[in-house]
Design an enzyme around this catalytic site. Structure first.
Site, PDB file in Angstrom:
ATOM      1  N   LYS A  22      -0.024  -1.931  16.427  1.00  0.00           N
ATOM      2  CA  LYS A  22      -1.338  -1.843  15.746  1.00  0.00           C
ATOM      3  C   LYS A  22      -1.334  -2.762  14.519  1.00  0.00           C
ATOM      4  O   LYS A  22      -2.259  -3.549  14.336  1.00  0.00           O
ATOM      5  CB  LYS A  22      -1.587  -0.409  15.307  1.00  0.00           C
ATOM      6  CG  LYS A  22      -2.682  -0.226  14.265  1.00  0.00           C
ATOM      7  CD  LYS A  22      -2.936   1.205  13.893  1.00  0.00           C
ATOM      8  CE  LYS A  22      -2.120   1.678  12.738  1.00  0.00           C
ATOM      9  NZ  LYS A  22      -2.605   1.309  11.396  1.00  0.00           N
ATOM     10  N   CYS A 116      -7.977   6.120   0.776  1.00  0.00           N
ATOM     11  CA  CYS A 116      -7.852   6.930   1.997  1.00  0.00           C
ATOM     12  C   CYS A 116      -6.954   8.108   1.618  1.00  0.00           C
ATOM     13  O   CYS A 116      -6.534   8.240   0.476  1.00  0.00           O
ATOM     14  CB  CYS A 116      -7.259   6.098   3.127  1.00  0.00           C
ATOM     15  SG  CYS A 116      -5.508   5.833   2.956  1.00  0.00           S
ATOM     16  N   ARG A 121      -5.118   2.754  -2.758  1.00  0.00           N
ATOM     17  CA  ARG A 121      -4.965   1.532  -1.957  1.00  0.00           C
ATOM     18  C   ARG A 121      -5.875   0.398  -2.453  1.00  0.00           C
ATOM     19  O   ARG A 121      -6.745  -0.107  -1.750  1.00  0.00           O
ATOM     20  CB  ARG A 121      -5.197   1.853  -0.486  1.00  0.00           C
ATOM     21  CG  ARG A 121      -4.232   2.948  -0.069  1.00  0.00           C
ATOM     22  CD  ARG A 121      -4.142   3.212   1.369  1.00  0.00           C
ATOM     23  NE  ARG A 121      -3.521   2.129   2.119  1.00  0.00           N
ATOM     24  CZ  ARG A 121      -3.474   2.153   3.441  1.00  0.00           C
ATOM     25  NH1 ARG A 121      -4.008   3.143   4.100  1.00  0.00           N
ATOM     26  NH2 ARG A 121      -2.914   1.149   4.096  1.00  0.00           N
ATOM     27  N   ASP A 304       5.944   4.336   6.816  1.00  0.00           N
ATOM     28  CA  ASP A 304       5.212   4.839   7.992  1.00  0.00           C
ATOM     29  C   ASP A 304       6.062   5.734   8.872  1.00  0.00           C
ATOM     30  O   ASP A 304       5.559   6.290   9.844  1.00  0.00           O
ATOM     31  CB  ASP A 304       4.676   3.666   8.838  1.00  0.00           C
ATOM     32  CG  ASP A 304       3.582   2.929   8.113  1.00  0.00           C
ATOM     33  OD1 ASP A 304       3.203   1.844   8.556  1.00  0.00           O
ATOM     34  OD2 ASP A 304       3.118   3.431   7.065  1.00  0.00           O
ATOM     35  N   ARG A 396      -5.863   6.743  16.107  1.00  0.00           N
ATOM     36  CA  ARG A 396      -5.986   5.453  15.408  1.00  0.00           C
ATOM     37  C   ARG A 396      -4.774   4.578  15.705  1.00  0.00           C
ATOM     38  O   ARG A 396      -4.864   3.369  15.772  1.00  0.00           O
ATOM     39  CB  ARG A 396      -6.068   5.663  13.901  1.00  0.00           C
ATOM     40  CG  ARG A 396      -7.309   6.373  13.442  1.00  0.00           C
ATOM     41  CD  ARG A 396      -7.459   6.297  11.957  1.00  0.00           C
ATOM     42  NE  ARG A 396      -7.402   4.901  11.501  1.00  0.00           N
ATOM     43  CZ  ARG A 396      -7.606   4.518  10.254  1.00  0.00           C
ATOM     44  NH1 ARG A 396      -7.877   5.428   9.335  1.00  0.00           N
ATOM     45  NH2 ARG A 396      -7.558   3.261   9.901  1.00  0.00           N
TER      46      ARG A 396
HETATM   47  C1  EPZ Z   1       0.102  -1.846   5.561  1.00  0.00           C
HETATM   48  O1  EPZ Z   1      -0.883  -1.321   4.680  1.00  0.00           O
HETATM   49  C2  EPZ Z   1       0.060  -0.970   6.809  1.00  0.00           C
HETATM   50  N1  EPZ Z   1      -1.261  -1.057   7.431  1.00  0.00           N
HETATM   51  C3  EPZ Z   1       0.365   0.485   6.443  1.00  0.00           C
HETATM   52  O2  EPZ Z   1       0.413   1.237   7.651  1.00  0.00           O
HETATM   53  C4  EPZ Z   1       1.753   0.533   5.783  1.00  0.00           C
HETATM   54  O3  EPZ Z   1       2.014   1.850   5.379  1.00  0.00           O
HETATM   55  C5  EPZ Z   1       1.767  -0.407   4.563  1.00  0.00           C
HETATM   56  O4  EPZ Z   1       1.418  -1.747   4.972  1.00  0.00           O
HETATM   57  C6  EPZ Z   1       3.147  -0.457   3.904  1.00  0.00           C
HETATM   58  O5  EPZ Z   1       4.096  -0.871   4.845  1.00  0.00           O
HETATM   59  C7  EPZ Z   1      -1.560  -2.128   8.196  1.00  0.00           C
HETATM   60  O6  EPZ Z   1      -0.763  -3.042   8.368  1.00  0.00           O
HETATM   61  C8  EPZ Z   1      -2.923  -2.143   8.822  1.00  0.00           C
HETATM   62  P1  EPZ Z   1       0.458  -2.614   1.158  1.00  0.00           P
HETATM   63  P2  EPZ Z   1      -1.300  -2.156   3.340  1.00  0.00           P
HETATM   64  O7  EPZ Z   1      -0.566  -3.586   0.692  1.00  0.00           O
HETATM   65  O8  EPZ Z   1      -1.246  -3.606   3.642  1.00  0.00           O
HETATM   66  C9  EPZ Z   1      -0.242  -1.236  -3.336  1.00  0.00           C
HETATM   67  C10 EPZ Z   1      -0.082   2.983   9.110  1.00  0.00           C
HETATM   68  O9  EPZ Z   1       0.256   4.176   9.069  1.00  0.00           O
HETATM   69  N2  EPZ Z   1      -1.182  -2.366  -3.440  1.00  0.00           N
HETATM   70  O10 EPZ Z   1       1.802  -3.133   1.571  1.00  0.00           O
HETATM   71  O11 EPZ Z   1      -2.576  -1.592   2.855  1.00  0.00           O
HETATM   72  C11 EPZ Z   1      -0.737  -0.144  -2.393  1.00  0.00           C
HETATM   73  O12 EPZ Z   1      -1.604   0.738  -3.070  1.00  0.00           O
HETATM   74  C12 EPZ Z   1      -0.542   2.292   7.845  1.00  0.00           C
HETATM   75  O13 EPZ Z   1      -0.044   2.256  10.131  1.00  0.00           O
HETATM   76  C13 EPZ Z   1      -1.759  -2.632  -4.680  1.00  0.00           C
HETATM   77  O14 EPZ Z   1      -1.519  -1.951  -5.666  1.00  0.00           O
HETATM   78  O15 EPZ Z   1      -0.121  -1.757   2.363  1.00  0.00           O
HETATM   79  C14 EPZ Z   1       0.550   0.513  -1.968  1.00  0.00           C
HETATM   80  O16 EPZ Z   1       0.928   1.439  -2.953  1.00  0.00           O
HETATM   81  C15 EPZ Z   1      -0.638   3.246   6.667  1.00  0.00           C
HETATM   82  N3  EPZ Z   1      -2.631  -3.683  -4.779  1.00  0.00           N
HETATM   83  C16 EPZ Z   1       1.557  -0.641  -1.939  1.00  0.00           C
HETATM   84  O17 EPZ Z   1       0.953  -1.697  -2.704  1.00  0.00           O
HETATM   85  C17 EPZ Z   1      -2.949  -4.477  -3.704  1.00  0.00           C
HETATM   86  O18 EPZ Z   1      -3.742  -5.428  -3.865  1.00  0.00           O
HETATM   87  C18 EPZ Z   1       1.851  -1.186  -0.552  1.00  0.00           C
HETATM   88  O19 EPZ Z   1       0.607  -1.472   0.039  1.00  0.00           O
HETATM   89  C19 EPZ Z   1      -2.351  -4.181  -2.451  1.00  0.00           C
HETATM   90  C20 EPZ Z   1      -1.470  -3.125  -2.341  1.00  0.00           C
END
Ligand code: EPZ
Length: 417
Positions: A22, A116, A121, A304, A396
């Site tokens: 996904k 969410c 996020r 995850d 999902r």
């Molecule tokens: C991706 O989300 C995945 N989703 C998530 O999987 C996964 O948990 C996550 O990466 C971490 O591995 C998809 O790929 C669609 P991040 P993403 O940006 O990209 C903070 C699942 O269950 N952050 O790496 O949204 C954020 O709040 C889902 O399949 C900022 O502060 O994750 C978080 O605390 C859930 N500012 C951390 O970084 C930003 O601009 C990591 O988020 C971006 C992120």
């Protein structure tokens, strides 16, 4: 709404094949916006989030055939550069269309995704990176408006490792003028998968999968065909399904090297894991040992897999300390696991699980994607019957999970609620 009814206590046996990822497919679909023509994406899982991404692409004017396994995306007809709130709020990853729309049309208007269940996020790092590439960004009425005649390459250093931020900026930089360097980039395998299709489209990218990615902008990208990588989180979930039921299963089509951190922790817990040519055999032990985990960006222990691992630790001998270091609210599964009779206490971002007790089946409610998986796993191990409601969360990210588990001998059915 559907629910799953599980009669626990069966040891899983047999073979299961992992679907496409996904979290690789979603950004790969978005990358087709950068081209104008027919892209063919294979090994696409049949999931709600894929259907949502298809709706987003169609709302922009793309023509999409199929919604799983082979999906053809003709992006030549894309004529809108606005992604509306009703679509983006259903799936946050839709916000990734902002950079590609901006790169292709010089303007884009995309709804802010909102938070969410697992956290706020924010996308501040995405927007900061786009500004570094020369975009003018304004936020109003819950939308991001972005403008740029042509994006220009820049050095971008991420304060924190962000998967979506790295993917977003790699796509936006692909046709920017000059070189872009992404420092402290996320290293998840899904990022390497996205880079591979971008390179097939004509992008010049080096270092994807490491913490420094160099992108030489090219004038345009052309459509490509690509097979999505296997879903490592689905694979990890099935590994834990075998471990938690004391089963013995073979998982086909997964890449064990994508899950080293999980494999080492499961082996510490006493789970027997062997792999030969993309088939991984997992044997659950009679006695599980308690193991501590800390979630970290790849190649650390994946956030995850935290909820699923916690379900396993409920059955282990001794205690397990689980710290969630990526998201601020990813313990929603704890209150539901307590309904099975688990002994878990939470202090800030750390949960302590006292194992050594049997779980008893109960009606529970899914709250987010991976929390739902953790409840299904607990139900497989618990005695009596478990009912998991609101499993639209599960749909999902898991393709026909009840069929795959039933194929391994689980007593699990989906019923209309
Ligand atoms: C991706 O989300 C995945 N989703 C998530 O999987 C996964 O948990 C996550 O990466 C971490 O591995 C998809 O790929 C669609 P991040 P993403 O940006 O990209 C903070 C699942 O269950 N952050 O790496 O949204 C954020 O709040 C889902 O399949 C900022 O502060 O994750 C978080 O605390 C859930 N500012 C951390 O970084 C930003 O601009 C990591 O988020 C971006 C992120």
């Amino acid at each position: 709404m559907d629910k799953l009814i599980i009669k626990g206590g069966r040891r899983l046996k047999g073979d299961v094949t992992v679907s496409g990822s996904k979290n690789a497919a979603l950004p790969i679909f978005v990358a087709t916006i950068l081209t104008s023509g027919m892209n063919e994406i294979g090994n696409v899982p049949f999931l709600r989030d894929i259907n949502t991404t298809i709706k987003v692409l169609e709302s922009l004017g793309a023509r999409v055939e199929g919604n799983g396994h082979l999906v053809r995306i003709d992006s030549s007809g894309i004529n809108s550069h606005e992604a509306t709130y009703d679509l983006v709020k259903t799936m946050r990853a839709s916000v990734l269309v902002l950079g590609p729309l901006l790169a292709r049309f010089g303007t884009a208007r995309v709804s802010l995704p909102g938070g969410c269940a697992i956290g706020a996020r924010p996308i501040n790092l995405h927007l900061k990176g786009l500004q570094a590439l020369g975009a003018e960004i304004t936020l109003e009425h819950g939308y991001v408006e972005a403008r740029a005649k042509r994006l220009k390459g820049a050095r971008i250093n991420f304060d924190i490792s962000t998967v979506g931020g790295t993917e977003h900026l790699m796509m936006a930089a692909a046709t920017a003028k000059g070189e872009t360097v992404l420092e402290n980039a996320a290293r998840e395998p899904e990022i390497l998968d996205l880079a591979q299709i971008l390179i097939r489209m004509g992008a010049r990218i080096e270092g994807a999968g490491t913490d420094t990615i160099r992108i030489q902008g090219v004038p345009e990208l052309t459509p490509a065909s690509y097979e999505v990588m296997p879903d490592r989180i689905e694979a990890g979930t099935f590994m834990i399904a075998a471990a938690i039921t004391g089963g013995d299963i073979k998982i086909h089509g997964m890449k064990p090297e994508h899950l080293d951190a999980l494999v080492f922790k499961l082996q510490d817990a006493g789970v027997e894991i062997t792999s030969r040519d993309n088939v991984v055999r997992v044997k659950g032990p009679k006695k599980l040992r308690g193991v501590n985990i800390k979630t970290r960006p790849y190649p650390g222990f994946p956030t995850d897999m935290q909820a699923q691992f916690m379900a396993l630790m409920c059955l282990s001998e001794g205690a397990s300390v689980i710290s969630e270091n990526i998201f601020e609210n990813r313990f929603m599964h704890v209150s539901e696991l307590l309904r099975f009779g688990a002994d878990i206490t939470v202090e800030g971002n750390t949960a302590t699980v006292k194992g050594g007790r049997k779980l008893s089946g109960a009606p529970v409610m899914a709250t987010d994607l991976r929390a739902s998986a953790s409840l299904v796993l607990a139900g497989l191990a618990a005695d009596n019957t478990t009912e998991v409601s609101r499993i639209y969360h599960l749909d999902r990210g898991y393709e026909s999970i009840e069929k795959k588990l039933a194929g391994l001998g689980a007593d699990i059915v989906r019923v209309q609620e």
